[in-house]
Design a protein around this motif. Structure first.
Motif, PDB file in Angstrom:
ATOM      1  N   HIS A   1     117.040  44.585 -58.376  1.00 51.29           N
ATOM      2  CA  HIS A   1     115.907  44.491 -59.288  1.00 51.29           C
ATOM      3  C   HIS A   1     115.760  43.062 -59.766  1.00 51.29           C
ATOM      4  O   HIS A   1     116.721  42.435 -60.210  1.00 51.29           O
TER       5      HIS A   1
ATOM      6  N   LYS B   1     109.966  43.041 -62.383  1.00 52.21           N
ATOM      7  CA  LYS B   1     109.313  44.319 -62.103  1.00 52.21           C
ATOM      8  C   LYS B   1     109.349  44.655 -60.620  1.00 52.21           C
ATOM      9  O   LYS B   1     108.709  45.597 -60.173  1.00 52.21           O
ATOM     10  N   GLU B   2     110.049  43.868 -59.896  1.00 52.35           N
ATOM     11  CA  GLU B   2     110.116  44.102 -58.467  1.00 52.35           C
ATOM     12  C   GLU B   2     111.511  44.563 -58.081  1.00 52.35           C
ATOM     13  O   GLU B   2     112.491  44.248 -58.756  1.00 52.35           O
ATOM     14  N   TYR B   3     111.551  45.274 -57.010  1.00 50.92           N
ATOM     15  CA  TYR B   3     112.852  45.668 -56.502  1.00 50.92           C
ATOM     16  C   TYR B   3     112.790  45.754 -54.983  1.00 50.92           C
ATOM     17  O   TYR B   3     111.721  45.906 -54.394  1.00 50.92           O
TER      18      TYR B   3
ATOM     19  N   LYS C   1     107.559  47.567 -58.516  1.00 46.99           N
ATOM     20  CA  LYS C   1     106.905  47.347 -57.237  1.00 46.99           C
ATOM     21  C   LYS C   1     107.980  47.067 -56.197  1.00 46.99           C
ATOM     22  O   LYS C   1     108.860  46.232 -56.408  1.00 46.99           O
ATOM     23  N   LYS C   2     107.868  47.764 -55.116  1.00 47.88           N
ATOM     24  CA  LYS C   2     108.849  47.565 -54.060  1.00 47.88           C
ATOM     25  C   LYS C   2     108.403  46.420 -53.167  1.00 47.88           C
ATOM     26  O   LYS C   2     107.251  46.374 -52.740  1.00 47.88           O
ATOM     27  N   VAL C   3     109.330  45.552 -52.893  1.00 49.64           N
ATOM     28  CA  VAL C   3     109.018  44.426 -52.024  1.00 49.64           C
ATOM     29  C   VAL C   3     110.037  44.399 -50.904  1.00 49.64           C
ATOM     30  O   VAL C   3     111.012  45.163 -50.892  1.00 49.64           O
TER      31      VAL C   3
ATOM     32  N   GLU D   1     112.044  39.165 -49.646  1.00 50.15           N
ATOM     33  CA  GLU D   1     111.398  38.740 -50.891  1.00 50.15           C
ATOM     34  C   GLU D   1     112.308  38.953 -52.089  1.00 50.15           C
ATOM     35  O   GLU D   1     112.436  38.099 -52.960  1.00 50.15           O
ATOM     36  N   ILE D   2     112.948  40.116 -52.108  1.00 57.48           N
ATOM     37  CA  ILE D   2     113.757  40.407 -53.285  1.00 57.48           C
ATOM     38  C   ILE D   2     114.991  39.523 -53.313  1.00 57.48           C
ATOM     39  O   ILE D   2     115.447  39.104 -54.380  1.00 57.48           O
TER      40      ILE D   2
END
Lengths: 860, 128
Positions: free
Chosen positions: B51, B54-56, B88-90, B94-95
């Motif tokens: 995480h 707000k992205e994971y 938001k799944k990336v 990216e993560i």
């Protein structure tokens, strides 16, 4: 096809399906509602709200004219295949369930119907639709209306955006299939009510033509032999009576409103749905999953009445209506088989004819009620009774109650409030292989359905046993459990109850941890709760239980007989528990114990302490032990003299070094048992020493010991070298054979040869001094001579098998002569023989030393 | 008794989807297949979830055995809630990139803080 299905009725909203859960979910967070509403809006548009009653009337008119049955409900763009054969396309993924359902229904139907099986296949879908739009009762109407006839008019029931939500029970837009558009389109395009449809069915039955409508007819109803039309009619009738006074324009269900009419919920529902912008795409096989909107609408408005209250109100209304229903029963009785089939609902009362009144109660869609979700199939449910008798020759009144209904009625699955029927239907359904990825609702629905399927399956299994014992279901057994055809056609079957994991998803890998393993762990954990001192370790619980027992005893004390009975029961129960415990814990769990593991004093520490004692300048205060050397040695000997432990220790280089160092502190007199133990396990030790080569370092200590001990000790060591069989038996060829390998193995090793040579030399020395029999009584000395002889024979034979030794022996004519001669027991061993043997062994020893110079260890 | 114990142990969560927090801060999400008395876990279809804000992102780990001593906490994942989380799944790349940046930013911040503290004759250890 899947896309269609996804949007079809079958994709019930999960929230509805798990009625009992839904309520909680709803209260917990309003996201569901909003989400569902959004979906609704998307699907039906914002103008979904309309005058649905008018629409109904229009639809009824149209229906009368066209007499076309809408066989399926579709989302806006969905259309079901008109061809029954196309149902096979459902096989993949979620469609399996629908397909299986349809097949199951079909199989159960009369054989007369079977010819029309293909058409029947479509039924489940239709029924689903119907049930969906109008909840359970609608499902009936759909049945009656809805078989799809091949090539027939197949009006698709679609919910137009303007018409209201899909869930609106009463409003259904029918849309003719593209094929039929020319004929039926005009007729069907209008909204018609379920009532109208049901009325039509009723009329049909009245004319006794319900079953045999011409194929050209709008097929579904005609094709289906099901008596559902009648049931639908009944339902309709009841509904009219009940709801005639109440015409809620708005769907919101005030608690008070619920009471006046049986179906307030139904009417109220549509508005809720209308309010929702979007309907979740229906799942084809998600009978259990009801659209969330039903529940959610309530959250938006004034606090919704508790579902349970609504249900109760409905029940009351139902009871009142039963009288009116009685009139209908006549019709039902004549109505034929279909009537019995319908009934998916929980609150039923069965009349003499086996007709289930319940149908009327629950048919209308209503918010899932928690109290109705019992998790246990209602076996009194009409489904169980339905048509069994007819098909199987049972009088209606004597119909056996099956947990598993012969005909799964798709529409029933739609019924959220009644778990039982849905579960029953779900039985034997193939689990959907895929869950629609795009829709969380769909996935949720499928999960719930699967879970329920599993539950029902388990329940049915248990009840099967019960019914089997009852023995009152002749010929029904197989049907009870399986529908052979449908089973064979199903891709998947639930074989294990554990294939639904906690997240309610199909999981083929679940159950890897067996019950036994779980119990094993539980036992370990339970050990922590077992105490010999409950009053110390668990005082409060112990006292609480004691007081509780005493209190209950006082209460029961008034009735001594009862008390005795209770006590006996308790005793039996305890005994049973004990047995269970014994069964589940066959042996008390003891944590693995490792030799010399942490916290235990190790041999090496003893050795270090012994060595410390020998160091002259160490202060006594610095010593880590207060024990004397003798005590420490005794402790070490106690461990080492055990053959098993010695062999284990000698498996490691460290252990062998330990032994070497320890021997330096050990008086020869104390070494006898140690050597004896060592020789007993020498074979394996030698094999494992090939890499380490530590054993030869023991040779000096052995030679020192051999030279210092008498014949008694030597004989015990020799005995250890001989195979047990040769020791216990008199001299015979067989032991020699077995001894050959044992001693021969010694002769292949430096340490082994040293040991044997030292022994032989010592024996020769003692013999030469005439001291072999020293201190022994006659008998013992005689046996000892025998021992010596056996030992020498074994060594000679073994030596003969070793090429190097054999060569040496051959070089000595004396040796050959001696080896070939036999000695009689009791006579001294010929010195010449010993000398030859010794010489041979020594030569071998030297050779080995030479050979081993390039090896790990050398010893001069 | 057994049910009581079961409720209080991992056994009751077998074949459920768990989130496991490890001592090193990693988060594993997988289906618990089996456990033992040491809380050694066998997770199936495991994803390591990272995480950042707000992205994971999920890194597929397959079947994984977790030594019990590394488990800080675990919990059963509510799959329904899972889909509603406002994250938001990336992609993994990216993560990971975001994580690296986050770590660097944190390091930089720590450096600045340490420097500021040092200028004021304070050491980071003073707070402990």
């Amino acid at each position: 096809m899947e896309d269609q299905l996804a949007d079809s009725f079958f994709g019930f909203d999960a929230s509805l399906s798990g009625a009992h859960d839904e309520v909680n979910d709803e209260t917990e967070d309003g996201q569901d509602e909003e989400f569902y509403d959004a979906l609704n809006e998307e699907t039906f548009g914002t103008d979904a709200v309309g005058d649905w009653e008018e629409d109904h009337e229009k639809l009824a008119e149209i229906t009368e004219l066209a007499r076309v049955r809408s066989n399926s409900y579709n989302g806006i763009e969905e259309k079901y295949n008109e061809n029954g054969a196309d149902m096979d396309n459902f096989a993949g993924g979620e469609s399996d369930l629908a397909d299986s359902i349809s097949r199951m229904v079909f199989e159960d139907q009369d054989e007369s119907i079977s010819s029309e099986s293909k058409m029947a296949r479509n039924f489940p879908m239709e029924s689903f639709d119907g049930s969906y739009s109008s909840s359970a009762p609608s499902g009936f109407s759909l049945w009656s209306n809805g078989g799809l006839s091949k090539g027939q008019n197949q009006p698709l029931i679609t919910v137009p955006a303007a018409s209201g939500s899909i869930w609106d029970p009463t409003i259904v837009h029918t849309q003719s299939s593209q094929k039929e558009s020319g004929n039926t389109m005009s007729n069907i395009t209008k909204v018609r009510t379920l009532k109208d449809l049901e009325c039509q069915l009723l009329h049909k039955q009245g004319t006794n033509d319900s079953h045999q409508s011409s194929p050209s007819h709008s097929g579904p109803s005609a094709d289906l032999p099901l008596p559902k039309p009648s049931a639908a009619w009944l339902l309709e009738d009841v509904e009219r009576e009940l709801t005639s006074t109440s015409t809620p324009s708005k769907p919101i269900i005030p608690p008070a409103q619920a009471s006046p009419s049986i179906f307030p919920m139904q009417r109220s529902l549509p508005p809720h749905h209308i309010s929702r912008p979007f309907l979740p795409p229906p799942h084809s096989f998600l009978p259990g999953s009801l659209p969330p909107p039903i529940i959610s609408p309530q959250t938006q408005g004034p606090s919704p009445p508790p579902l349970s209250i609504v249900d109760m109100a409905m029940r009351q209304l139902m009871q009142h209506s039963l009288a009116a229903m009685a009139q209908n029963e006549k019709l039902i009785g004549s109505g034929g088989p279909p009537a019995n089939m319908l009934l998916p609902f929980g609150h039923q009362q069965r009349n003499d004819k086996g007709f289930v009144d319940v149908m009327r109660n629950t048919d209308r869609p209503r918010p899932p009620s928690n109290h109705m979700h019992q998790g246990i199939p209602n076996f009194n449910h009409p489904l169980h009774r339905v048509d069994f008798g007819r098909h199987q020759g049972f009088p209606q009144g004597q119909m056996p109650r099956f947990p598993h209904p012969p005909f799964p009625i798709p529409g029933q699955q739609m019924h959220h409030s009644v778990m039982a029927p849905r579960k029953i239907i779900d039985l034997d359904m193939t689990p959907p292989e895929k869950v629609e990825s795009g829709s969380q609702l769909t996935a949720r629905d499928s999960r719930r359905i699967k879970l329920e399927i599993e539950r029902v399956r388990m329940l049915c299994h248990s009840f099967q046993g019960y019914y089997g014992r009852q023995g009152n279901m002749p010929g029904t057994g197989p049907q009870f459990h399986h529908h052979p055809q449908s089973f064979s056609q199903q891709k998947h079957q639930y074989h294990h109850h554990n294939q639904l994991n906690g997240s309610e998803e199909w999981d083929e890998y679940s159950g890897l941890m067996t019950q036994w393993e779980k119990q094993f762990l539980l036992n370990i954990q339970r050990m922590q709760l077992q105490s010999d001192r409950p009053y110390v370790d668990d005082y409060y619980y112990t006292m609480y239980m004691r007081k509780k027992r005493e209190r209950s005893k006082e209460v029961r004390g008034q009735n001594s007989a009862l008390d005795a009975l209770m006590e006996r029961n308790q005793r039996d129960k305890d005994n049973r528990n004990d047995k269970d415990n014994r069964r589940t814990e066959p042996h008390k769990y003891t944590p693995a114990q490792f030799e010399n593991s942490l916290g235990k004093l190790q041999l090496y520490q003893y050795l270090l302490q012994i060595e410390d004692l020998k160091v002259p300048f160490i202060d006594k205060q610095d010593l880590t032990t207060t024990e004397s050397k003798e005590e420490l040695v005794a402790k070490m000997l106690g461990t080492l003299q055990s053959e098993d432990k010695l062999s284990a220790i000698l498996c490691f280089r460290k252990g062998k070094n330990l032994l070497v160092r320890f021997l330096s502190h050990l008086e020869p007199a104390l070494q006898t048992q140690l050597w004896t133990s060592l020789f007993k396990c020498l074979g394996s030790v030698l094999r494992k020493d090939s890499a380490d080569g530590c054993l030869p370092s023991l040779t000096p200590y052995f030679q020192k010991w051999v030279s210092s001990v008498g014949p008694a000790e030597i004989s015990s060591a020799a005995c250890a070298l001989l195979p047990s069989s040769s020791v216990s038996h008199s001299r015979s060829p067989s032991p020699l054979v077995s001894s050959k390998s044992h001693i021969a193995s010694l002769l292949g090793n430096k340490f082994g040869i040293s040991v044997v040579a030292s022994l032989v030399e010592r024996i020769a020395e003692l013999q030469s001094r005439g001291a072999l029999g020293e201190g022994d009584r006659t008998a013992e000395s005689a046996s000892k001579y025998g021992l010596w002889l056996r030992f020498m024979d074994s060594v000679s034979d073994a030596a003969a098998t070793v090429p190097e030794v054999a060569t040496t022996l051959k070089m000595s004519m004396l040796g050959q002569h001696l080896l070939s001669s036999s000695s009689t027991e009791g006579e001294p061993i010929p010195l010449e023989r010993l000398a030859a043997l010794s010489k041979a062994l020594h030569r071998l020893d030297e050779e080995v030393v030479v050979d081993s110079k390039s090896g790990v260890t050398t010893e001069s | 008794m057994d049910s009581f114990i079961e409720a209080a142990s991992l056994i009751g969560d077998v074949d459920k989807k768990l989130m496991v927090l490890l001592r090193d801060g990693r988060v594993l999400i997988g289906i618990l297949r089996t456990v033992d008395q040491f809380a050694n876990l066998v997770l199936h279809r495991t994803n390591e979830r990272i995480h950042v804000g707000k992205e994971y992102g999920d890194i597929n780990r397959g079947v994984i055995v977790v030594r019990g001593e590394n488990v800080v906490l675990y919990g059963v994942v509510d799959t329904e809630m899972e889909s509603k989380l406002p994250f938001k799944k990336v992609s993994v790349d990216e993560i990971l990139d975001a994580q690296r940046k986050e770590i660097e930013a944190k390091k930089e911040k720590d450096t600045l803080r340490a420097k500021a503290l040092k200028e004021r004759d304070l050491s980071h250890d003073d707070f402990f």
